[in-house]
Design a protein around this motif. Sequence first.
Motif, short mmCIF file in Angstrom:
data_model
loop_
_atom_site.label_atom_id
_atom_site.label_comp_id
_atom_site.label_asym_id
_atom_site.label_seq_id
_atom_site.Cartn_x
_atom_site.Cartn_y
_atom_site.Cartn_z
N LYS A 144 0.80 -1.20 -0.16
CA LYS A 144 0.04 0.09 -0.02
C LYS A 144 0.80 1.36 -0.13
O LYS A 144 0.62 2.34 -0.68
CB LYS A 144 -0.75 0.05 1.15
CG LYS A 144 -2.29 -0.81 0.94
CD LYS A 144 -2.98 -0.71 2.43
CE LYS A 144 -4.12 -1.75 2.25
NZ LYS A 144 -5.04 -1.61 3.58
N GLU A 148 1.18 4.07 -3.23
CA GLU A 148 0.76 5.46 -2.82
C GLU A 148 2.08 6.08 -3.22
O GLU A 148 2.02 7.18 -3.68
CB GLU A 148 0.33 5.67 -1.19
CG GLU A 148 -0.97 5.17 -0.97
CD GLU A 148 -1.18 5.22 0.54
OE1 GLU A 148 -0.28 5.94 1.27
OE2 GLU A 148 -2.12 4.81 1.01
N LYS A 152 2.28 8.70 -6.30
CA LYS A 152 3.02 10.10 -6.27
C LYS A 152 4.00 10.32 -6.97
O LYS A 152 4.32 11.61 -7.54
CB LYS A 152 3.41 10.40 -4.82
CG LYS A 152 1.91 10.41 -3.77
CD LYS A 152 2.30 10.83 -2.47
CE LYS A 152 1.31 10.73 -1.53
NZ LYS A 152 1.41 11.02 -0.20
N SER A 157 -2.51 7.26 -10.86
CA SER A 157 -2.87 6.40 -9.94
C SER A 157 -2.67 4.72 -10.40
O SER A 157 -2.69 4.40 -11.45
CB SER A 157 -4.40 6.57 -9.89
OG SER A 157 -4.93 5.42 -8.85
N GLU A 159 -4.16 2.31 -9.00
CA GLU A 159 -5.16 1.52 -8.31
C GLU A 159 -5.41 0.39 -8.99
O GLU A 159 -6.29 -0.65 -8.22
CB GLU A 159 -6.52 2.48 -8.32
CG GLU A 159 -6.42 3.84 -7.38
CD GLU A 159 -6.13 3.47 -5.93
OE1 GLU A 159 -6.75 2.44 -5.45
OE2 GLU A 159 -5.40 4.43 -5.24
#
Length: 183
Positions: A144, A148, A152, A157, A159
């Motif tokens: 995770k 993230e 960045k 993203s 996801e």
Amino acid sequence: MIANLAQLAAEETEQNPLVPAGPELLVGTIAFAIVFFFFWKKLLPNINKVLEERRAAIEGGIEEADAMKVEAQSVLEQYKAQLAEARHEAARLRQEAQEQGAALIAEMRAEGQRQREEIVAAGHAQIEADRKVAASSLRQDVGKLATELAGKLVGESLEDHARQSRVIDRFLDELEEKAEATR
């Protein structure tokens, strides 16, 4: 009177004092025969009977004492045999108890060793399970965070779950290889 005394003294000197006069010898012999006959018929059998009874009693006592001595010796031998048997039995029981005690101690040691090994194995299994859970949890948390951070850095993203898993796995594999190389 003096003449009579002299004549009596002369008659007495003629006679031997060691040899008694004939009538006295006859009376003495008859009296001796009567006394001897009385002793021979009456007293001698009673004396012999009493002596025989005493001899029989003494011999019986000796025989009885010998029999009792033999019996006492037999009882003593039996006692010694029983005592030796009891000592042998006690030694056998003592040896058997020692063997049982040693076997019991060995059995308890083996049981303790087995239980220790089970506890150690269970501890290792628990540690391994905890390590796997921790590693899985750490992978998820690192994944995770890495997703993230990567999102960045890349600016887009990440996801998508499949893509996320590949990136995380590749990243963790690289970390493991570096960790193994430094060891």
